[in-house]
Structure formats: structure tokens, C-alpha cells
Design a protein around this motif. Sequence first.
Motif, short mmCIF file in Angstrom:
data_model
loop_
_atom_site.label_atom_id
_atom_site.label_comp_id
_atom_site.label_asym_id
_atom_site.label_seq_id
_atom_site.Cartn_x
_atom_site.Cartn_y
_atom_site.Cartn_z
N ILE A 70 0.87 -1.18 0.00
CA ILE A 70 0.00 0.00 0.00
C ILE A 70 0.91 1.23 0.00
N VAL A 71 0.65 2.16 -0.92
CA VAL A 71 1.37 3.43 -0.90
C VAL A 71 0.35 4.51 -0.52
N ASN A 72 0.52 5.09 0.67
CA ASN A 72 -0.44 6.06 1.16
C ASN A 72 -0.01 7.48 0.80
N THR A 73 -0.55 7.99 -0.31
CA THR A 73 -0.21 9.36 -0.73
C THR A 73 -1.31 10.35 -0.33
N ALA A 74 -2.39 9.85 0.25
CA ALA A 74 -3.51 10.73 0.62
C ALA A 74 -3.18 11.51 1.88
N ALA A 75 -3.46 12.80 1.86
CA ALA A 75 -3.22 13.62 3.06
C ALA A 75 -3.91 14.96 2.93
N MET A 76 -4.16 15.56 4.08
CA MET A 76 -4.61 16.95 4.12
C MET A 76 -3.33 17.77 4.30
N THR A 77 -2.94 18.51 3.26
CA THR A 77 -1.62 19.17 3.28
C THR A 77 -1.70 20.69 3.38
N ASN A 78 -2.90 21.26 3.33
CA ASN A 78 -3.03 22.70 3.47
C ASN A 78 -2.79 23.05 4.94
N VAL A 79 -1.64 23.66 5.19
CA VAL A 79 -1.17 23.85 6.56
C VAL A 79 -2.13 24.70 7.40
N ASP A 80 -2.64 25.79 6.81
CA ASP A 80 -3.57 26.65 7.56
C ASP A 80 -4.92 25.97 7.78
N ALA A 81 -5.37 25.20 6.78
CA ALA A 81 -6.64 24.46 6.92
C ALA A 81 -6.54 23.42 8.04
N CYS A 82 -5.38 22.78 8.16
CA CYS A 82 -5.17 21.81 9.24
C CYS A 82 -5.25 22.49 10.61
N GLU A 83 -4.72 23.71 10.68
CA GLU A 83 -4.75 24.48 11.93
C GLU A 83 -6.19 24.82 12.30
N GLU A 84 -7.00 25.11 11.29
CA GLU A 84 -8.39 25.53 11.53
C GLU A 84 -9.33 24.36 11.74
N ASN A 85 -9.00 23.22 11.14
CA ASN A 85 -9.89 22.06 11.26
C ASN A 85 -9.10 20.82 11.67
N LYS A 86 -8.76 20.79 12.95
CA LYS A 86 -7.89 19.72 13.48
C LYS A 86 -8.55 18.35 13.39
N VAL A 87 -9.88 18.31 13.50
CA VAL A 87 -10.59 17.02 13.45
C VAL A 87 -10.45 16.38 12.08
N ALA A 88 -10.71 17.17 11.03
CA ALA A 88 -10.58 16.66 9.66
C ALA A 88 -9.13 16.28 9.36
N CYS A 89 -8.20 17.09 9.87
CA CYS A 89 -6.78 16.84 9.66
C CYS A 89 -6.38 15.49 10.28
N ASP A 90 -6.79 15.27 11.53
CA ASP A 90 -6.47 14.01 12.21
C ASP A 90 -7.10 12.81 11.52
N LYS A 91 -8.33 13.01 11.04
CA LYS A 91 -9.07 11.92 10.41
C LYS A 91 -8.31 11.36 9.21
N LEU A 92 -7.81 12.27 8.36
CA LEU A 92 -7.13 11.82 7.14
C LEU A 92 -5.65 11.54 7.37
N ASN A 93 -4.98 12.40 8.14
CA ASN A 93 -3.53 12.28 8.27
C ASN A 93 -3.08 11.26 9.31
N THR A 94 -3.94 10.98 10.28
CA THR A 94 -3.52 10.10 11.38
C THR A 94 -4.37 8.83 11.46
N ASP A 95 -5.71 9.01 11.55
CA ASP A 95 -6.58 7.84 11.73
C ASP A 95 -6.47 6.86 10.56
N VAL A 96 -6.44 7.37 9.34
CA VAL A 96 -6.32 6.50 8.15
C VAL A 96 -5.06 5.64 8.25
#
Length: 299
Positions: A70-96
Motif C-alpha cells: 500500500i502506498v499512502n499518498t492521501a493527506a490533508m496538506t493545506n497547513v492553515d486548513a489543518c490548523e483551523e480544522n484539526k478534526v478533519a486533519c487528524d481523520k485523514l492524516n492520522t486515523d487512516v
Amino acid sequence: MKNIVITGSNGLLGQTLVNLLLKEKQNYNVIGFSRGENRSGRNDFKYVSIDITDEEILVEKLREHSPDIIVNTAAMTNVDACEENKVACDKLNTDVVRHLKEYSEEKNTHLIHLSTDFIFDGENGPYKETDKPKPLNYYGLSKLKSENILTTSNIDYTILRTILVYGKVFDMTRSNIVLWVKKSLENKEQITIVNDQYRMPTYVVDLALACKLSIDTKTTGVFNISSNTLLSIYEIAKQVADVFNLDENLIKSISTTELNQKAIRPVKTGFNLTKTNKVLKFFPKSFKEDLQKFKEKLT
């Protein structure tokens, strides 16, 4: 033949890697996982439209296609968006990543994961793989958490850390530094670029090659992938102007403090590439050389 699932197959790296692997169809059975329609412009591989943050569906589709890698290239990479929406950021960048790790444990799958220079605070760049991370923003923290999920597991994992990825693919929803600077200057627009942050940008073709090398050699561990020259972002923009014969007088420099960004950026990152050269046998070039290759590809 290796079964390879690429998550985020619609993205810049995802599409580039799909294209690279499909050059050797006899060696790889490529399965792309991404949201919405297949945007790669090709239909000679298996595409699965999926929300990978839905654990149940993710695991069901993985079982269906039983990947060797498996090559996991999916991520939320917009740095300011991650700061504003930590839940969505964690969901894609960490939980997955946790779900992919659990699946890989169960099925003995090699998991290749992309990470970032933003796990560091930028005080002592360029960084070695073994340097102590200290993220300054939530994006960096989410990627560090994803790394920790893998480094504390007992699966075969490869972490490829990268910096400021640029390039172009068939259908893009997001721009990148090189395309943005190029387009702005072509339109004779004046742009302001930060002059006190330092990076080593990465050509997406190189990053895809590093993924393929990890697949082919089954090399595990953490590796740095970027170009080999540290430049200020202002210098990066000026080199884009130079290579594409555009007016660099349209580029004005600005300091980080004047930018007023939501998320703090590390001042000076960059990578030490010694381990990448030695173990992966991968030898990145300068940003200017890569830009030249990119220019040839565009024309």
C-alpha cells in the motif's frame, strides 16, 4: 506480479506514481483509491471511488483487492486548513494511517507512507532522518503522529519524508509553488514571496521514483526525499522565473512576520540526503536541474 494499492491516486503524487507503475504493466497490478471520479485521464488500471476515512469501507476494499503493498499518498496538506480544522486533519492524516497499519499487520502488507519536513521546528535544518522532531503547527503534528503509528508497529513500513512537492498531472484540483509562480508571472502579475524561509523543493517525478524504489527493493525505514540544494522560497521563485524565461522583477520579497499566516512555519528545514544516497541508491539533483526536466516535460 505485485498488487499495489495507491491511496490518493487522484492527487499529484498519486497520478504520477500510477503513470510510472503502469509503464511496467507486467510487474504491477495497480489499484487506485481516491474520492470522486477517476481524474488520471486513463482507464487501464482498477480505480475505486472511496472515502478512505470510512474505516469499514476502507478495510472492505483492501480485503477485496488484497494488496502486497500500500502506498499512502492521501493527506490533508493545506497547513492553515489543518490548523483551523484539526478534526478533519487528524481523520485523514492520522486515523487512516492507523487503519492501514492494522490491516497491514493482519495481512503482512508493506506500507509506504509519505511524511513531511514540517515535523521539525526549522531551528537546525537541514535534517537527518534521526533528528528529533518538534512540529510547530498542527499539520506537522498530525504527520508526526502518523509516523509514530508506524515506527512503534511491527509491520514492514517505509516512511518517505518530503518537502514542497511540485509538478503537473492530467487533472489537478490544487496548484503548487512552481505552477503558481509560473502562471502569475506569465499573466504579468506581481507576486510577493517570503524571503526568510528555506526549503529543498521536491519534483514529484523524483518522489514517485523513490516510492517505486521502495516497492521494488522492499527497503524499510525512514528516508528523506527532496532536491539537494537549500534555497529561500524567494530564491525558488526567482529560479522558476529564470528557467521559464519570465520577468523576475515581478517578484517582491516579504518577511514571514508580514505574512500573517494562521499556522507557524519552520524557518529552515531541508534534508540531509546521505542515507537516501547510500541505502535507497537514490541521488536527487538540484532544484534548477529538476526544473529544467519539468520544463522539458511541459513542452
